[in-house]
Motif scaffolding. Structure first.
Motif, mmCIF file in Angstrom:
data_model
loop_
_atom_site.group_PDB
_atom_site.id
_atom_site.type_symbol
_atom_site.label_atom_id
_atom_site.label_comp_id
_atom_site.label_asym_id
_atom_site.label_seq_id
_atom_site.Cartn_x
_atom_site.Cartn_y
_atom_site.Cartn_z
ATOM 1 N N VAL A 68 -38.238 20.332 -4.030
ATOM 2 C CA VAL A 68 -38.350 19.592 -5.291
ATOM 3 C C VAL A 68 -38.903 20.526 -6.369
ATOM 4 O O VAL A 68 -40.086 20.829 -6.381
ATOM 5 C CB VAL A 68 -39.270 18.362 -5.142
ATOM 6 N N THR A 79 -39.504 11.334 -9.830
ATOM 7 C CA THR A 79 -38.696 12.228 -9.006
ATOM 8 C C THR A 79 -39.371 12.483 -7.661
ATOM 9 O O THR A 79 -38.739 12.414 -6.602
ATOM 10 C CB THR A 79 -38.482 13.553 -9.746
ATOM 11 N N VAL A 80 -40.673 12.764 -7.730
ATOM 12 C CA VAL A 80 -41.406 13.007 -6.486
ATOM 13 C C VAL A 80 -41.362 11.761 -5.608
ATOM 14 O O VAL A 80 -41.090 11.829 -4.399
ATOM 15 C CB VAL A 80 -42.862 13.406 -6.805
ATOM 16 N N ALA A 113 -38.007 11.445 -3.994
ATOM 17 C CA ALA A 113 -37.791 12.456 -2.960
ATOM 18 C C ALA A 113 -38.453 12.021 -1.661
ATOM 19 O O ALA A 113 -37.860 12.088 -0.578
ATOM 20 C CB ALA A 113 -38.332 13.797 -3.430
ATOM 21 N N CYS A 117 -41.895 18.452 2.688
ATOM 22 C CA CYS A 117 -41.601 18.429 1.269
ATOM 23 C C CYS A 117 -42.087 19.717 0.613
ATOM 24 O O CYS A 117 -43.281 20.010 0.619
ATOM 25 C CB CYS A 117 -42.301 17.214 0.646
ATOM 26 N N LEU A 128 -42.757 21.471 -2.621
ATOM 27 C CA LEU A 128 -42.883 21.306 -4.071
ATOM 28 C C LEU A 128 -43.020 22.689 -4.690
ATOM 29 O O LEU A 128 -43.899 23.454 -4.307
ATOM 30 C CB LEU A 128 -44.119 20.469 -4.403
ATOM 31 N N VAL A 132 -33.856 18.103 -4.486
ATOM 32 C CA VAL A 132 -33.906 16.903 -5.324
ATOM 33 C C VAL A 132 -34.281 17.351 -6.732
ATOM 34 O O VAL A 132 -35.315 17.979 -6.942
ATOM 35 C CB VAL A 132 -34.928 15.889 -4.788
ATOM 36 N N ASP A 146 -35.003 16.780 -10.779
ATOM 37 C CA ASP A 146 -35.444 15.890 -11.855
ATOM 38 C C ASP A 146 -34.385 15.955 -12.962
ATOM 39 O O ASP A 146 -34.048 17.043 -13.427
ATOM 40 C CB ASP A 146 -36.791 16.412 -12.362
ATOM 41 N N TYR A 156 -35.307 17.989 -15.853
ATOM 42 C CA TYR A 156 -35.968 19.236 -15.474
ATOM 43 C C TYR A 156 -35.940 20.253 -16.596
ATOM 44 O O TYR A 156 -34.899 20.538 -17.173
ATOM 45 C CB TYR A 156 -35.277 19.805 -14.237
ATOM 46 N N TYR A 198 -27.552 19.618 -3.809
ATOM 47 C CA TYR A 198 -28.604 19.077 -4.660
ATOM 48 C C TYR A 198 -28.324 17.610 -4.928
ATOM 49 O O TYR A 198 -27.225 17.115 -4.731
ATOM 50 C CB TYR A 198 -28.701 19.853 -5.980
ATOM 51 N N ALA A 253 -32.370 12.838 -8.913
ATOM 52 C CA ALA A 253 -33.170 11.647 -8.627
ATOM 53 C C ALA A 253 -32.812 10.538 -9.602
ATOM 54 O O ALA A 253 -32.746 10.780 -10.817
ATOM 55 C CB ALA A 253 -34.650 11.996 -8.744
#
Lengths: 93, 110, 182, 166, 356, 124
Positions: free
Chosen positions: E19, E30-31, E34, E47, E49, E125, E127, E130, E153, E156
């Protein structure tokens, strides 16, 4: 005292700028690419702004500066518009 | 006295402005390809316009209209290089290959 | 100081001829923009700042863009040669037309003279022009006589003109109905 | 083309031009409106001011893409502008007639409300002509530009419209 | 979040998610998405990050970016724990790209791809908003580049406050933008008009209101900073005389070249990777380069400038990077100005015409 | 004879220019096959006529029509300028409608050349 002389200086300079514009017209006619013509017209536009400013002082009509300001803006619009249209139908459409 | 100095300053500025515009016109006529021409078209011409507009501002002196010349300068200095960039970019997009000096000696121009 | 006017006339003439002769429509449009520039300076020199401004904004700006959009939507002829061939019969016809008009030239008033009838000499001492120039500020409190005439004296005319423009917008939408509302 | 997220064009405009237009746009718009409001005293006026306001929109359209701009400035807004302009213009005329004058005879305002002739002209200039002109210029632009699909299937991208030989 | 209803049931294999995070309004959602989507497929979720740093760590603005990245990561870690609701989720955090300068979407995609390969990540994932650094509008090119890099990809499905448009920015800092546009427009109107006439004050306010309402979101798509933005204006004013000096100096040089009958020009295309952010700094740099004669910006794609230079002297000046340093001074302050020249960092080269 | 002719030309340069520009505009409408160029010709013709009006309104050594003028100063006539002003705006409306028609013609017949168009029409 120098007022009249100064006006003559400005009007003379304006006439010379117009002569330069005529010389520049060679590039507009000769090309060879559309970008060359556009470039020459862009220089012509800048010259126009200057000529209008010179006329404003030379003829003592400060309101002519408004026209010069409009031209400065439209010259830019013309340049970006035409330069876009020389590329794949403007790309934007 | 001040008036005379101002007069000659104006004449000098107009003369320099004309000179640089002349250089730009010569450049646009003489240089070999569109990229090279863009140089003088955008830059030398901008300086020529700037000097002449400075002369106009000086001639107008302290009055409201002088503001317009300053604004004009501002617009010319933002828009001219952007326009030159737009033209050069469109030339690049349409695949015009820049001219290059193949001979390194001076005096090789078509 | 009519040096400016003469050189401008040369410039305008050159660009008009180039516009007529360019085969490539895009180049013709670019040159027409240059023509518009010259014309606007000429209007300015002839003391019509309002008109010059409108010519600058509409003639150089909007017309160019509409023409560009049109050739972007239709076609741009591939140009093998830069200039079109001159059409001799058309030149003859046009030449005759210009010659006939040119015979009027000696009878016209010199540019910039105040002897012209518009300035109210002789029989017509009170022409609209003289009235507007003398009374416009007193009657409308507008410094710009052009605006005074436009919005006040000839307001009805301007209204009609606004409606024409409005109708043109609608006409364009109707003509391009299929494209716009597709 | 109605999909919000698909622009369909890979030709993105140069960052330099976009940013320059972003900076210039507020100034041009202010200047256009300035001309509109000061048309009665200095050269310029509603025709020129309205055009400059319209041209600002065109400038944005060239820098950011016509579809994005069309979505940003809603169709109803333009129609509202133009019709509003005609209504204000005609309304001013009818109001003077209702007050016993002729069509657009501002003297009626002067007699009834004591306001200057000047304000009638301002109303027509600003409310009428400027709205119509700016609206129509944007309309003409979008109408002429409408109905395009990006020339993705065209073989030749760099030459525009050489496909048809004429 | 054990899900018995699914036909195939949760697999035992570990699912690894990547992510990329940035400071946007939708990063929290988004988080959340995910973690939820990952737990639906498996109960052993790993996960990753990551925050991709646009700038080099060595650069002066890089240190502050590292701090911001770390605070974002720690926040995101706590969000993951919150959303996991007791399920076992392994969280890995990393700051990527701190040892190099990332130019545009392709470099970001490459960084993500190499991280994904090193950690055996299954999918990414993204955003939808982003936005690493201040580079605006990166998402569409980034998606293309991720596809090119062969990375799976997923965007989200977040609720966005405003539809993302190229023309207008997001809805944050609404007041600041409106206020700034209003002040600029009002000031410009007053300069044009007569400040002693009441009519101008009234109409000026109305005009500034109209302009602010229509154009505030168009003009200010970059983040405004209440301290930095005025400071930048002041530093920009300092920059102008320097620029004028450069222009005049270079103009004389080029005039001499053009007016010589032999015209000794030596046109070459060069590539310069400038270390300035896109948007306003890029405009300032590109236009400064164009304004100084002898150099002309032909393309400016994010930080990669293709510059056409007319004479060798101008090219040398360009490679010495004095203008770049000046622009960095304007936008990041005095400390940032001292960086290596493009020549020293190997960011400048002469290229042939076919690379346009 | 020639001198007086030149003098007439010099003092009436705007009208002479207008005649020639009208001629060029007319030539474009007659001789150019491309419809877009014909429309440019119409525009050229228009500007020539605008020039006539502006030249009529001009006063040598005067000033722009901002009133009240200083006493004794000549002012260019506002009336022709207003007529030109409205004419320019109507002109752009005319051009726009013409261009819209051009776009439609192209959509129907696939060409903008007048001669080809005539052939296509004759075949139908």
């Amino acid at each position: 005292m120098n007022g009249e002389l100064l006006a003559d200086v400005f009007l003379g300079a304006a006439a010379l700028f117009v002569v330069l514009a005529i010389v520049l017209f060679y590039r507009v006619a000769a090309g060879p690419t559309t970008q060359d013509r556009l470039l020459a017209v862009n220089v012509l536009g800048t010259n126009t702004v200057v000529i209008l400013a010179l006329l404003a002082v030379g003829l003592d009509e400060t309101s002519f500066l408004d026209i010069a300001l409009i031209y400065a803006l439209l010259n830019f619009l013309m340049a970006i518009a035409i330069s876009k249209f020389t590329v794949e139908r403007g790309g934007v459409l | 006295m001040i008036e005379t100095i101002r007069f000659w300053a104006i004449v000098a500025l107009v003369a320099f402005g004309l000179f640089f515009t002349f250089v730009s016109v010569v450049g646009v006529i003489r240089l070999p390809d569109v990229y090279a021409r863009s140089h003088t078209a955008s830059q030398t011409d901008t300086l020529g316009a700037g000097l002449t507009l400075a002369a106009v501002a000086l001639a107008l002196g302290w009055q409201h209209a002088t503001v317009y010349t300053v604004l004009l300068l501002f617009f010319v200095f933002i828009t001219n290089p952007t326009a030159a960039h737009a033209i050069a970019r469109s030339a690049a997009e349409s695949g015009i290959v820049p001219y290059e000096n193949t001979v390194d000696e001076e005096g090789e121009s078509p | 100081m009519s040096a400016i006017a003469y050189s401008l006339a040369v410039f305008v003439l050159l660009s008009a001829v180039a516009t007529a002769l360019f085969r490539d429509v895009l180049s013709a449009i670019v040159v027409f923009a240059a023509y518009s520039l010259g014309m606007a300076i000429l209007y300015t020199y002839l003391l019509a700042p309002d008109v010059a401004m409108t010519e600058a904004a509409i003639g150089a700006g909007v017309t160019t863009i509409l023409l560009l959009l049109t050739i972007a939507r239709t076609t741009r002829p591939s140009a093998e040669e830069v200039f079109e061939r001159v059409d001799v019969p058309a030149v003859v016809v046009v030449g005759a037309f210009v010659l006939v008009l040119a015979t009027l030239l000696p009878d016209m008033y010199a540019v910039g003279t105040q002897d012209a009838p518009i300035w109210g000499q002789g029989v017509l001492s009170e022409t609209p022009t003289v009235h507007y120039v003398q009374e416009a500020y007193a009657e409308t409190h507008a410094h710009n006589a052009v605006s005074a005439v436009l919005a006040s004296y000839r307001g009805f005319d301007t209204f009609g003109e606004a409606v024409v423009v409005f109708a043109a917008g609608i006409a364009v939408l109707l003509v391009l109905k299929r494209e716009v509302f597709a | 083309m109605s999909d919000a997220d698909s622009y369909g064009d890979t030709y993105t405009e140069s960052q330099v031009i976009m940013t320059a237009v972003k900076i210039i746009a507020p100034f041009t718009m202010t200047y256009g409106l300035f001309l509109t409001f000061h048309g009665t005293d200095t050269p310029g006026g509603s025709f020129q001011g309205g055009t400059i306001v319209g041209v600002t929109v065109l400038m944005l359209a060239f820098a950011f893409g016509i579809e994005s701009t069309r979505r940003w400035i809603r169709q109803s807004m333009i129609v509202g502008l133009v019709t509003g302009g005609v209504v204000i213009f005609a309304g001013t005329g009818v109001a003077t007639m209702a007050l016993g004058g002729g069509f657009l005879e501002y003297e009626a305002f002067v007699d009834r409300f004591g306001i200057s002739h000047y304000w009638g002209m301002e109303a027509v200039e600003v409310g009428g002509v400027a709205l119509i002109v700016s609206g129509i210029i944007v309309t003409l632009f979008f109408a002429t530009a409408a109905g395009f699909t990006p020339v993705g299937d065209d073989a030749d991208h760099h030459e525009m419209g050489v496909g048809n030989d004429d | 979040m054990y899900n018995d209803g699914r036909a195939e049931g949760p697999t035992v294999a570990t699912e690894r998610l990547l992510v990329p995070l940035s400071e946007t309004v939708t990063v929290r959602q988004t988080v959340g998405y995910a973690v939820r989507s990952g737990l639906e497929r498996t109960d052993d979720l790993e996960c990753h990050l990551v925050v991709a740093m646009p700038s080099d760590r060595e650069l002066p603005e890089g240190t502050s970016e590292v701090d911001e990245a770390e605070s974002l990561l720690s926040k995101a870690e706590s969000w993951v724990e919150e959303d996991a609701e007791g399920s076992s989720v392994t969280v890995e955090t990393a700051v990527l790209g701190a040892d190099e300068y990332l130019f545009g979407p392709r470099d970001f995609a490459r960084t993500f791809a190499s991280y994904a390969a090193a950690h055996d990540v299954d999918r990414v994932v993204l955003d939808p908003e982003y936005q690493p650094g201040s580079t605006a509008g990166i998402i569409q090119p980034l998606e293309r580049e991720l596809e090119a890099a062969g990375l799976a990809y997923e965007e989200a499905p977040v609720e966005r406050p405003a539809r993302h448009e190229r023309l207008i920015g997001d809805g944050t800092q609404r007041f600041d933008r409106l206020f700034a546009t209003f002040v600029i427009s009002y000031g410009f109107y007053m300069i044009l008009g007569d400040p002693t006439y009441w009519f101008d004050w009234v109409t000026g306010a109305a005009v500034a209101g109209i302009v602010a309402a229509t154009l505030a979101n168009v003009t200010f798509t970059f983040p405004l900073d209440r301290v930095q933005s005025p400071l930048r204006t002041v530093r920009f004013a300092l920059y102008i005389p320097y620029l004028l000096y450069e222009i005049v100096k270079a103009n004389l040089a080029i005039s001499v070249v053009i007016l010589r009958p032999s015209m000794p020009i030596d046109p070459k295309l060069t590539r310069v990777d400038a270390r300035v952010r896109s948007g306003l700094p890029l405009l300032a740099l590109a236009n400064s380069i164009t304004l100084t004669p002898g150099t002309l910006t032909v393309r400016a794609d994010d930080q990669r400038l293709i510059v056409h230079s007319l004479i060798a002297d101008a090219r040398e000046d360009l490679f010495d990077g004095s203008l770049e340093r000046a622009v960095r001074f304007v936008f990041h302050g005095r400390d940032s100005a001292a960086i290596a020249t493009p020549r020293e960092r190997d960011d400048a080269e002469i290229i042939g015409g076919e690379e346009l | 004879m020639i001198e007086s002719g030149l003098e007439i030309l010099a003092s009436r340069y705007a009208y002479a220019l207008m005649f020639v520009l009208m001629g060029i505009g007319l030539y474009m409408v007659i001789a150019n096959e491309n419809l877009v160029k014909k429309l440019i010709g119409v525009n050229l013709f228009q500007t020539a006529i605008f020039l006539f009006f502006i030249a009529v309104a001009y006063v040598e050594g005067g000033s722009a029509p901002i009133v009240p003028a200083e006493s004794g100063e000549a002012v260019a006539s506002p009336l022709p300028q207003v007529i030109v002003l409205t004419a320019i705006v109507v002109g752009i409306a005319l051009t726009a409608v013409g261009l819209a028609l051009v776009v439609r013609i192209y959509a129907e017949y696939g060409t903008l050349r007048e001669d080809t168009l005539r052939e296509v029409r004759a075949d139908e």
